[in-house]
Design an enzyme around this catalytic site. Sequence first.
Site, PDB file in Angstrom:
ATOM      1  N   ASP A  41       0.798  -1.223   0.000  1.00 29.68           N
ATOM      2  CA  ASP A  41       0.000   0.000   0.000  1.00 29.68           C
ATOM      3  C   ASP A  41       0.836   1.281   0.000  1.00 29.68           C
ATOM      4  OD1 ASP A  41      -2.793  -0.101   0.009  1.00 29.68           O
ATOM      5  OD2 ASP A  41      -2.779   1.158   1.830  1.00 29.68           O
ATOM      6  N   ASP A 270       1.323   5.429  16.613  1.00 28.66           N
ATOM      7  CA  ASP A 270       1.078   5.722  15.200  1.00 28.66           C
ATOM      8  C   ASP A 270       1.339   7.194  14.863  1.00 28.66           C
ATOM      9  OD1 ASP A 270       0.173   4.797  12.623  1.00 28.66           O
ATOM     10  OD2 ASP A 270      -1.693   5.899  12.941  1.00 28.66           O
ATOM     11  N   HIS A 275       5.222  11.641  14.750  1.00 26.78           N
ATOM     12  CA  HIS A 275       4.921  12.867  14.005  1.00 26.78           C
ATOM     13  C   HIS A 275       4.786  14.090  14.925  1.00 26.78           C
ATOM     14  CE1 HIS A 275       4.416  10.082  10.836  1.00 26.78           C
ATOM     15  NE2 HIS A 275       3.126   9.854  10.939  1.00 26.78           N
TER      16      HIS A 275
HETATM   17  O1  LIG Z   1       1.798   7.877   9.590  1.00 29.86           O
HETATM   18  C1  LIG Z   1       0.593   7.970   9.493  1.00 29.86           C
HETATM   19  O2  LIG Z   1       0.066   9.098   8.980  1.00 29.86           O
HETATM   20  C2  LIG Z   1      -1.237   9.123   8.420  1.00 29.86           C
HETATM   21  C3  LIG Z   1      -1.623  10.594   8.280  1.00 29.86           C
HETATM   22  O3  LIG Z   1      -0.729  11.234   7.430  1.00 29.86           O
HETATM   23  P1  LIG Z   1      -1.128  12.619   6.779  1.00 29.86           P
HETATM   24  O4  LIG Z   1       0.082  13.048   6.050  1.00 29.86           O
HETATM   25  O5  LIG Z   1      -2.310  12.340   5.891  1.00 29.86           O
HETATM   26  O6  LIG Z   1      -1.505  13.521   7.897  1.00 29.86           O
HETATM   27  C4  LIG Z   1      -2.224   8.374   9.282  1.00 29.86           C
HETATM   28  O7  LIG Z   1      -3.466   8.268   8.620  1.00 29.86           O
HETATM   29  C5  LIG Z   1      -1.689   6.982   9.579  1.00 29.86           C
HETATM   30  O8  LIG Z   1      -2.547   6.335  10.515  1.00 29.86           O
HETATM   31  C6  LIG Z   1      -0.292   7.021  10.137  1.00 29.86           C
HETATM   32  O9  LIG Z   1       0.246   5.710  10.159  1.00 29.86           O
END
Ligand SMILES: O=C1O[C@H](COP(=O)(O)O)[C@@H](O)[C@H](O)[C@H]1O
Length: 516
Positions: A41, A270, A275
């Site tokens: 994916d 996650d 992040h």
């Molecule tokens: O790392 C991840 O990030 C996404 C959200 O990323 P974004 O750039 O769309 O804010 C998140 O949906 C996912 O669960 C997570 O593993």
Amino acid sequence: MGSGSWHMERRDSFKNEPVKDVEHVLENGSLSIIVLGASGDLAKKKTFPALFNLFQQGFLQPNEVHIFGYARTKISDDELRNRIRGYLVRDKGASPKDLEDVTKFLQLIKYVSGSYDTEEGFRLLDKEISETEVSRNGVDGLSRRLFYLALPPSVYPSVCRMIRHCCMNKTDLGGWTRIVVEKPFGKDLQSAEQLSTQIGELFEESQIYRIDHYLGKELVQNLLVLRFANRFFLPLWNRDNIENVQIVFREDFGTEGRGGYFDEYGIIRDIIQNHLLQVLCLVAMEKPISLKPEHIRDEKVKVLQSVLPIEDDEVVLGQYDGYRDDPTVPDHSNTPTFSTVVLRIHNERWEGVPFILKAGKALNSRKAEIRVQFKDVPGDIFKCKKQGRNEFVIRLQPSEAMYMKLTVKQPGLEMSTVQSELDLSYGQRYQGVTIPEAYERLILDTIRGDQQHFVRRDELKAAWEIFTPLLHRIDNGDLKPLPYKPGSRGPAEADALLEKAGYVQTHGYIWIPPTL
Ligand SMILES: O=C1O[C@H](COP(=O)(O)O)[C@@H](O)[C@H](O)[C@H]1O
Ligand SMILES: NC(=O)C1=CN([C@@H]2O[C@H](COP(=O)(O)OP(=O)(O)OC[C@H]3O[C@@H](n4cnc5c(N)ncnc54)[C@H](OP(=O)(O)O)[C@@H]3O)[C@@H](O)[C@H]2O)C=CC1
């Protein structure tokens, strides 16, 4: 121009030279980008589209670049190309030129099938890469090999071992071998350190690029510029002026299709531990000596090491109703899909200022933002406290923007005050500018050998040190998530915690988007 009419003028920004303390050595010669887990994916949705965008912008030259997909699935080159074709062009729709570029790009891709823990497949991969290196370079070229692990972390050690034994760049040609690893990098301090040690025995730190795609977002990359290139932020950015900082991630959809993965990790692993914590580092760190990656990462580590242990009464966990209906999620799952956590930084700049990290799935909106709330004005002669505090908001997504909520005189004859804003909306200010995707920039950095926006081993360790005790308490069932309705703001207790931490919500502020 008559009064009452507005004149809209487009100004070109000064075209400054890129500010870098890292010299990008211009390298020519063969560049092989190997996407491991090519059938998955992430590869399909993020890695290949990012490579395509780089290709379209001329950063990947067709006479130098070869892209290899590697995975266990037995498919042909064309089958891989057909799988990814539909993901390459952004939402705007494809122009005839785009379609032509897609065809050219797909021709650069080859597929090799093999397992992740035996040499056979990797030897074949090496043979394929070597053939392109020789055919493209003759004897004078380079052998640059970038391995992108779009794979579950459980196979990182064996894949890294295979790369090390079978697929390193040909030293007689020169060049390099680099590996890019995705999160989740470990599940806690011990597993992350174990993984780091295993990979560290095979590769130098300078060869390892731990990707956190939030570090590639435009407004995250802007943080150091904002903080350290603007005089008016310098004296304000501290405990004397700032009451609290929120770093928020919200998604308006659940774990759809990813319940199995998500349940093992939960929202803290996650989103928050990586992040949001990376964003916190850039908001809270001291000024680095220079923009050299090591100087920046040294400062990030210091701020992480200054974070105090998390108190249970400064945590709210939630799980949305219906999460456990996913057949891949255990019926009694204790995994949080929402969390608010207050972090406290024990240093001269931030003592006493709560950093509120909040993330949730299946909420009422999708956004990621940093909200810096300032203290009340002492001696408020306008009695405008009730209208709200100054806030500086940096919206990472959607629609990148930064705005400063401030109190002004209500236009008119009366002396009254109102909340308004200084507004820098990117869509308006930078019309016609395409903001690159995070992955696009970060992959370009890996090709250029710039590790500024990647997580160093000691940084990762410090990040896990902050969250591991809390995660273990959740894993053991000592802390339980509160239920919340999908499409809501999450558990009401989270807003109560926000208030307890000192956040004062502004009521009655209405933003009227400007029209052109
Ligand atoms: O790392 C991840 O990030 C996404 C959200 O990323 P974004 O750039 O769309 O804010 C998140 O949906 C996912 O669960 C997570 O593993
Ligand atoms: N350039 C632009 O695009 C600009 C846009 N705007 C828009 O104007 C609107 C108002 O802006 P702003 O006031 O900054 O943002 P919001 O109204 O989104 O949120 C203000 C703060 O209040 C919190 N909050 C919202 N509802 C509740 C609640 N029921 N209980 C407790 N806390 C709550 C939010 O938390 P949480 O994050 O959890 O929701 C957030 O911290 C927003 O839609 C914003 O995007 C404003 C200025 C410029």
